[in-house]
Design an enzyme around this catalytic site. Structure first.
Site, PDB file in Angstrom:
ATOM      1  N   LEU A  28       0.894  -1.155   0.000  1.00 54.34           N
ATOM      2  CA  LEU A  28       0.000   0.000   0.000  1.00 54.34           C
ATOM      3  C   LEU A  28       0.927   1.197   0.000  1.00 54.34           C
ATOM      4  O   LEU A  28       1.696   1.385   0.948  1.00 54.34           O
ATOM      5  CB  LEU A  28      -0.931   0.009   1.216  1.00 54.34           C
ATOM      6  N   ASP A  29       0.874   1.999  -1.069  1.00 53.15           N
ATOM      7  CA  ASP A  29       1.938   2.986  -1.274  1.00 53.15           C
ATOM      8  C   ASP A  29       1.965   4.065  -0.191  1.00 53.15           C
ATOM      9  O   ASP A  29       1.014   4.260   0.562  1.00 53.15           O
ATOM     10  CB  ASP A  29       1.857   3.593  -2.679  1.00 53.15           C
ATOM     11  N   TYR A  30       3.079   4.760  -0.128  1.00 48.25           N
ATOM     12  CA  TYR A  30       3.413   5.713   0.938  1.00 48.25           C
ATOM     13  C   TYR A  30       2.342   6.779   1.133  1.00 48.25           C
ATOM     14  O   TYR A  30       2.019   7.162   2.257  1.00 48.25           O
ATOM     15  CB  TYR A  30       4.755   6.357   0.594  1.00 48.25           C
TER      16      TYR A  30
END
Length: 273
Positions: free
Chosen positions: A104-106
């Site tokens: 789950l991207d930053y």
């Protein structure tokens, strides 16, 4: 009993099968002192001395299954070379060696599963039989059905075609249905790096907000950023059997309808440092 090395490593709770395969390719795994780089290699966990990064595999720890609401600007990794906060930093008091399942991207927020059960991690994250992840996505403008149908069928991103996905309109922020920006529900079976952002960027409707609201049948609207809880035994079973929940009735807004409160596992809040 002879088993593939990646399965033995996953059973020991060191990493998921996919991560274990990477470790083997990198020459970080030895069997009886011999470095192994072949993915098909088998060993006997009861008789052979299997080491990862020089550490002997021991009896597997008790399995832990944790559901975390990841805030924005937190890395979905065990550690970060740049010193940024990771999801592991948010889960205090867990002594087992857990790790996040999938990405789950930053800059995104939402639900992340953490576990030390390598077999379950592989099943949940692998596209061939992984669970469907559900996202609420806000994009600029109002994409028409023709563009959304392209995404539903799959488009080519960086030379590789995406798998078909489900996209449902939730609402727009303008006065009319064709005004303002759009909230959409996107359901994916695969999870490439920043895939949803790249999909909508390719069509000229960049993502401005992204929340993961469900991992297969697992969802919890009560969790807020930084909160986490253990999965219930029923949720564990649903993940193992990968049974999806019954489809919910169509919604017109992001705010859930009021309903009677039911007992739920108590969430734990990460203390702000």
């Amino acid at each position: 009993m002879l088993e593939r090395l990646q399965k033995i490593i996953a059973h020991a709770g060191v990493a998921s099968r996919r991560e274990a395969e990477t470790m083997i390719r990198q020459g970080r795994v030895t069997v009886n002192g011999r470095v192994i780089t072949e993915l098909g290699t088998k060993a006997d966990a009861d008789r052979d001395h299997v080491k990862v990064d020089g550490k002997l595999l021991t009896q597997a720890e008790p399995h832990r299954y944790i559901l975390l609401y990841k805030p924005k600007e937190v890395m979905t990794t065990v550690e970060d070379p740049e010193g940024r906060r990771t999801v592991i930093d948010l889960v205090r008091g867990v002594h087992e060696r857990i790790y996040p399942v999938g990405r789950l991207d930053y800059h995104s927020e939402g639900l992340v599963l953490l576990t030390n059960d390598g077999d379950l991690a592989y099943k949940v994250s692998h596209p061939t039989h992984g669970s469907v992840k559900t996202y609420n996505v806000k994009v600029r403008g109002v994409p028409d059905e023709r563009l959304l149908d392209k995404l539903r069928r799959g488009i080519t991103i960086e030379g590789k075609r995406t798998l078909p996905c489900d996209i449902t309109r939730i609402k727009t922020t303008g006065r009319g249905d064709d005004e303002g920006n759009s909230w959409l529900e996107v359901r994916l079976r695969e999870g490439r790096t920043q895939q949803i952002r790249k999909m909508f960027q390719a069509l000229g409707h960049p993502v401005t907000k992204l929340k993961r609201v469900a991992i297969g049948p697992i969802a919890d609207q009560r969790l807020t950023p930084g909160d986490w809880r253990e999965l219930t035994k029923h949720e564990d079973k649903m993940l193992v059997t990968m049974k999806e929940p019954r489809p919910a009735k169509p919604r017109r807004s992001l705010r859930p309808a009021s309903r009677k409160k039911t007992a739920a596992p108590k969430a734990r809040r990460t203390r702000r440092s």
